[in-house]
Scaffold this active site. Sequence first.
Site, PDB file in Angstrom:
ATOM      1  N   ASP A  32      49.061 105.960  46.204  1.00 54.88           N
ATOM      2  CA  ASP A  32      48.731 104.288  46.451  1.00 54.88           C
ATOM      3  C   ASP A  32      46.895 105.077  45.650  1.00 54.88           C
ATOM      4  O   ASP A  32      46.508 106.059  45.765  1.00 54.88           O
ATOM      5  CB  ASP A  32      47.782 103.895  47.881  1.00 54.88           C
ATOM      6  N   GLY A  33      46.117 104.464  45.158  1.00 57.31           N
ATOM      7  CA  GLY A  33      45.139 104.123  44.829  1.00 57.31           C
ATOM      8  C   GLY A  33      44.212 104.990  43.515  1.00 57.31           C
ATOM      9  O   GLY A  33      42.910 104.737  43.137  1.00 57.31           O
ATOM     10  N   ASN A  34      45.463 104.136  42.362  1.00 58.98           N
ATOM     11  CA  ASN A  34      45.580 104.304  41.120  1.00 58.98           C
ATOM     12  C   ASN A  34      44.497 103.381  40.526  1.00 58.98           C
ATOM     13  O   ASN A  34      43.434 104.102  39.603  1.00 58.98           O
ATOM     14  CB  ASN A  34      46.366 104.361  40.328  1.00 58.98           C
ATOM     15  N   HIS A  49      47.118 104.430  36.353  1.00 56.64           N
ATOM     16  CA  HIS A  49      47.949 105.045  36.102  1.00 56.64           C
ATOM     17  C   HIS A  49      48.438 105.924  35.616  1.00 56.64           C
ATOM     18  O   HIS A  49      49.715 106.511  36.174  1.00 56.64           O
ATOM     19  CB  HIS A  49      49.219 103.618  35.784  1.00 56.64           C
ATOM     20  N   GLU A  79      57.082  93.442  45.053  1.00 59.98           N
ATOM     21  CA  GLU A  79      56.278  92.903  45.221  1.00 59.98           C
ATOM     22  C   GLU A  79      55.099  92.902  43.739  1.00 59.98           C
ATOM     23  O   GLU A  79      53.833  92.159  43.710  1.00 59.98           O
ATOM     24  CB  GLU A  79      55.517  92.815  46.530  1.00 59.98           C
ATOM     25  N   TRP A  81      55.359  92.518  40.643  1.00 59.31           N
ATOM     26  CA  TRP A  81      55.792  91.981  39.871  1.00 59.31           C
ATOM     27  C   TRP A  81      54.438  90.545  39.657  1.00 59.31           C
ATOM     28  O   TRP A  81      53.996  90.062  38.764  1.00 59.31           O
ATOM     29  CB  TRP A  81      56.935  91.259  39.768  1.00 59.31           C
ATOM     30  N   ARG A  83      51.068  91.382  40.310  1.00 60.63           N
ATOM     31  CA  ARG A  83      49.949  91.599  38.797  1.00 60.63           C
ATOM     32  C   ARG A  83      50.118  91.153  37.603  1.00 60.63           C
ATOM     33  O   ARG A  83      50.981  90.572  37.363  1.00 60.63           O
ATOM     34  CB  ARG A  83      50.392  93.203  39.440  1.00 60.63           C
ATOM     35  N   LEU A 143      65.331 120.588  42.655  1.00 64.63           N
ATOM     36  CA  LEU A 143      64.689 119.177  43.510  1.00 64.63           C
ATOM     37  C   LEU A 143      65.325 118.167  43.141  1.00 64.63           C
ATOM     38  O   LEU A 143      66.190 117.729  41.627  1.00 64.63           O
ATOM     39  CB  LEU A 143      63.337 118.936  43.128  1.00 64.63           C
ATOM     40  N   ARG A 206      49.487 101.504  56.169  1.00 64.17           N
ATOM     41  CA  ARG A 206      50.388 100.501  56.150  1.00 64.17           C
ATOM     42  C   ARG A 206      52.017 101.341  54.712  1.00 64.17           C
ATOM     43  O   ARG A 206      51.500 101.623  54.550  1.00 64.17           O
ATOM     44  CB  ARG A 206      50.564  99.292  55.620  1.00 64.17           C
ATOM     45  N   GLU A 219      58.342 112.129  60.161  1.00 58.70           N
ATOM     46  CA  GLU A 219      56.802 112.314  60.189  1.00 58.70           C
ATOM     47  C   GLU A 219      55.454 111.447  59.024  1.00 58.70           C
ATOM     48  O   GLU A 219      56.345 111.276  58.306  1.00 58.70           O
ATOM     49  CB  GLU A 219      56.515 113.828  60.365  1.00 58.70           C
TER      50      GLU A 219
HETATM   51  C1  FPP Z   1      49.778 102.339  43.613  1.00 56.84           C
HETATM   52  O1  FPP Z   1      47.679 102.073  43.284  1.00 56.84           O
HETATM   53  C2  FPP Z   1      50.582 102.565  42.458  1.00 56.84           C
HETATM   54  C3  FPP Z   1      50.898 101.952  41.405  1.00 56.84           C
HETATM   55  C4  FPP Z   1      51.407 100.407  41.994  1.00 56.84           C
HETATM   56  C5  FPP Z   1      51.593 102.821  40.697  1.00 56.84           C
HETATM   57  C6  FPP Z   1      52.340 104.016  40.895  1.00 56.84           C
HETATM   58  C7  FPP Z   1      52.627 104.305  39.846  1.00 56.84           C
HETATM   59  C8  FPP Z   1      52.173 105.407  39.085  1.00 56.84           C
HETATM   60  C9  FPP Z   1      51.317 106.258  40.318  1.00 56.84           C
HETATM   61  C10 FPP Z   1      52.907 106.083  37.643  1.00 56.84           C
HETATM   62  C11 FPP Z   1      53.800 107.195  37.626  1.00 56.84           C
HETATM   63  C12 FPP Z   1      55.189 106.795  37.971  1.00 56.84           C
HETATM   64  C13 FPP Z   1      55.880 107.469  36.792  1.00 56.84           C
HETATM   65  C14 FPP Z   1      57.361 106.491  36.678  1.00 56.84           C
HETATM   66  C15 FPP Z   1      56.027 108.103  36.456  1.00 56.84           C
HETATM   67  P1  FPP Z   1      47.413 101.157  42.997  1.00 56.84           P
HETATM   68  O2  FPP Z   1      47.831  99.978  41.952  1.00 56.84           O
HETATM   69  O3  FPP Z   1      48.002  99.516  44.242  1.00 56.84           O
HETATM   70  O4  FPP Z   1      45.985 101.380  43.206  1.00 56.84           O
HETATM   71  P2  FPP Z   1      44.733 100.357  44.271  1.00 56.84           P
HETATM   72  O5  FPP Z   1      45.415 100.094  45.584  1.00 56.84           O
HETATM   73  O6  FPP Z   1      43.080 101.112  43.998  1.00 56.84           O
HETATM   74  O7  FPP Z   1      44.741  99.194  43.201  1.00 56.84           O
END
Ligand code: FPP
Length: 252
Positions: A32-34, A49, A79, A81, A83, A143, A206, A219
């Site tokens: 999370d957090g991209n 991303h 969910e 989709w 966006r 892995l 969450r 954990e």
């Molecule tokens: C949540 O951050 C992240 C996602 C919904 C996408 C996760 C995807 C990647 C990390 C890319 C890697 C994917 C592959 C297939 C290699 P957010 O966009 O909800 O961040 P925010 O909560 O800060 O808006």
Amino acid sequence: MFKKLFRQNENFIDGELSPELPLPKHVAIIMDGNGRWAKKRLLPRIAGHKEGMNVVKKITRYANSLGIEVLTLYAFSTENWKRPTDEVDYLMKLPVEFFDTFVPELVEQNVRINVMGYRDNLPLHTLRAVENAIERTKHCTGLVLNFALNYGSRAEIISAAKEAVRELEKAGKSAEELRESDIEKYLMSSGLGDPDLLIRTSGELRLSNFMLWQLAYSEFYFTDVHWPDFTEGNFLEAMIDFQNRSRRYGGL
Ligand code: FPP
């Protein structure tokens, strides 16, 4: 316990791995957090991303080097989709870029790709990239890099329960005889074992419809670090923290 401060990839880590204590076999991560990472830098969300994808490569290498058996990553939920179309399109192109650039190294590192999620409504280019990566790494025995792509846990549990009940009916048994193992058999993660550790980045506390059944005894490790900033050192901190937990599975 003897604690030592040492430097690992620009992070100071309090503690060290113990050779006596087990590492998690299966680590699951909600990346999370991209978006917030990008916003902080005045960049479009997709830049977050893209950087997130590079972090996936880095953490995959590191988890493999530690001998982790399964790394499950939440890449796209059912969910997501909702966006904006541009962002969804980009997230659906990422697996193509990721596998195109990374599969040769994955094969070399003996990493096997698995994907769990609903494949029917993936765009054709995403589906092809996924199927191709699974095929090209199917002989690998190190892995397992398991992507949750178009994945939703409640729907998964309902489908598994339906399959399990159908199977009981076929065998002339009643639903009263339903056992946990009957459902587990039909979960999308079947055969991979339950995560020992769940990591969620970026400070949200969450589960967001992720592996609700499988995380029953896992954990949990939460960190404020945004996924694009997550380093091998942060992963190591989570491993050290895990080694210091006492898992009782409801016992004493
Ligand atoms: C949540 O951050 C992240 C996602 C919904 C996408 C996760 C995807 C990647 C990390 C890319 C890697 C994917 C592959 C297939 C290699 P957010 O966009 O909800 O961040 P925010 O909560 O800060 O808006």
